[in-house]
Design an enzyme around this catalytic site. Structure first.
Site, PDB file in Angstrom:
ATOM      1  N   TYR A   1      82.214  22.356  15.619  1.00 44.63           N
ATOM      2  CA  TYR A   1      83.275  21.583  16.291  1.00 44.63           C
ATOM      3  C   TYR A   1      82.787  20.221  16.794  1.00 44.63           C
ATOM      4  CZ  TYR A   1      85.251  26.175  15.834  1.00 44.63           C
ATOM      5  OH  TYR A   1      85.659  27.365  15.299  1.00 44.63           O
ATOM      6  N   ASP A   2      83.559  19.177  16.434  1.00 45.49           N
ATOM      7  CA  ASP A   2      83.232  17.801  16.832  1.00 45.49           C
ATOM      8  C   ASP A   2      83.987  17.362  18.082  1.00 45.49           C
ATOM      9  OD1 ASP A   2      81.816  17.575  14.441  1.00 45.49           O
ATOM     10  OD2 ASP A   2      83.647  16.959  13.360  1.00 45.49           O
TER      11      ASP A   2
END
Lengths: 300, 300
Positions: free
Chosen positions: A18-19
């Site tokens: 996840y960014d």
């Protein structure tokens, strides 16, 4: 079933996947005025790994600016642009989605933070913190002239709720069905350091009951809040995770938006609500005890 | 379908069929402070024909005694014993059905009339009109010591409703599930001479919403109110008629108790709600424009 995180590898894989990290505040970063252990370190870790960090709160009593003050006071780094409150989202909804004409006004049941966000969007309002409407004196329609320019009623948590405000809001909504009925959020309770108090959803409950009508709700778990974030920061839902402590707001919000979800147990949700025969039907993707658990990834 | 009364014979047959006549007050006898034409003559006619006459009101802001003052002011003959208000019925319920121990107290969201009826039943209470709880100052659990003797929360229409009262009532009910949650009545709106305002049901709505729990409701249409009347005046349901202006309170109340029902159109219910495709499923036995129509039976 939710994946229970515990090993270093579990947390590392989360960081890789996840960014964009969306955080609820109360019960995740802090409890009332007490910071949750390790939160500052974990947020620094995420920033050092080039993650986008955003704060998404249903609390409509504070503007983004006054929220920023709270972050500063507790020593948590945050930019005003990273903070999304339901007061801000409500003001954005009124101007961008409802497209309320500039000569129209909003009747407010709410506090200074909500008024500040309306002002920033250039929206005129009545009620709110005005001394005229903050009274326990008897209210009668005989002594009141409604403002014909009211085009919406916006209700959030208001700890100065009283019969005059409820009566005026009810009268505006009842007289003219074209007047929009909006609530900043539907949280039934409001967490304080000493325990729960009635929340914004409870404050708007008299209007629902008297009108027999449900409002448009802006905050989590509704997608309006997510659209508001998307308008400012584009993100890939597949690489975005929502971290929260409430199943029916935070986790549902993430799920409604097609995001991954991480439940922490430092707030409203208790262990018993996610396991066993009485578990909630709202199942997060991941569970960990506390956001502080991610410190396991910090090189010592 | 309801029988529409219009001929002298229709009204005469009603008088022959029913010995006990129960009347709602607001919208039937008067509208706010304005007496409905012919009401005094019709009530005199009923008394002269040896009918039992009783007044059954959901208004919990007044005690029977203060209701009597209103009858006197408007020139309508009534004895205190003929008046049944939901404040009185609530107090009777607390002592006779709930059998609240004498060392226990009731936390009140309500007005002086409710307190008066509790005092008459010898029930101790907190909240209500106390200056401590009638404030718009911020409420925090940190500065509050709950009274461990509170055994019930009773909520009625309270035009001084505020966050302190809602928070205390919520805290009492949340901490101890054995604390009874009672509402005097569930009327969503409250009729005044100038129009509708939020009613007792709307005032208790925040507690329902915050607790996720429905209260025990005392007033019309619930049978608790009828049991309260029966305890004082025995009547034959087959020879009793309930006269009212609201389908979902008065007419439903009569039907729940196996009584005949007469709807008058001088209050809440409009003609369109009883005829045509959108008619309510609650159908009265009889309909007449106004209680004053019964004057047709008065010998000139």
């Amino acid at each position: 079933m939710a994946a229970r995180l515990s090993l270093k590898g579990d947390y590392e894989s989360l960081l890789e996947k996840y960014d964009t990290w969306l955080f609820d505040c109360d019960g995740v970063l802090w409890q009332g005025d007490r910071l949750i252990e390790g939160v500052v370190d974990v947020l620094e870790l995420l920033r050092s790994r080039k993650k986008s960090v955003m704060f998404v709160t249903n609390n409509a009593t504070k503007s983004r600016r006054s929220y920023k003050t709270k972050f500063d006071k507790l020593g948590v780094q945050a930019h005003v642009d990273e903070i999304f409150g339901s007061a801000f989202a409500s003001a954005a909804y009124i101007s961008s989605v409802l497209k309320l004409q500039k000569d129209k006004k909003v009747y407010v049941i709410g506090m200074a933070g909500m008024e500040e966000e309306l002002r920033e969007e250039g929206i005129s309002y009545l009620g709110g913190t005005s001394s005229e409407d903050n009274t326990l004196e008897p209210f009668t329609l005989a002594n009141w002239t409604p403002d014909p320019s009211v085009g919406a009623v916006l209700c959030g948590l208001d700890t100065s709720i009283n019969y005059t405000k409820l009566s005026k809001a009810f009268a505006y909504l009842r007289r003219d069905p074209s007047v929009a009925f909006l609530v900043s959020n539907e949280d039934s309770t409001y967490p304080t350091a000493e325990g729960l108090l009635p929340g914004a959803g409870s404050i708007s409950a008299p209007l629902r009951f008297a009108l027999g009508k449900d409002p448009v709700a802006i905050g989590k778990p509704n997608s309006t809040m997510l659209e508001c974030i998307k308008a400012k920061h584009d993100y890939d839902p597949k690489r975005t995770i929502m971290v929260g402590d409430r199943l029916n707001t935070d986790i549902e919000f993430g799920k409604n938006g097609g995001l991954a979800t991480l439940l922490v147990l430092t707030g409203i949700t208790q262990e018993t609500e996610i396991t066993g025969p009485n578990a909630s039907p709202i199942v997060p993707d991941y569970v960990t005890s506390s956001l502080g658990d991610l410190r396991i990834l910090i090189p010592s």
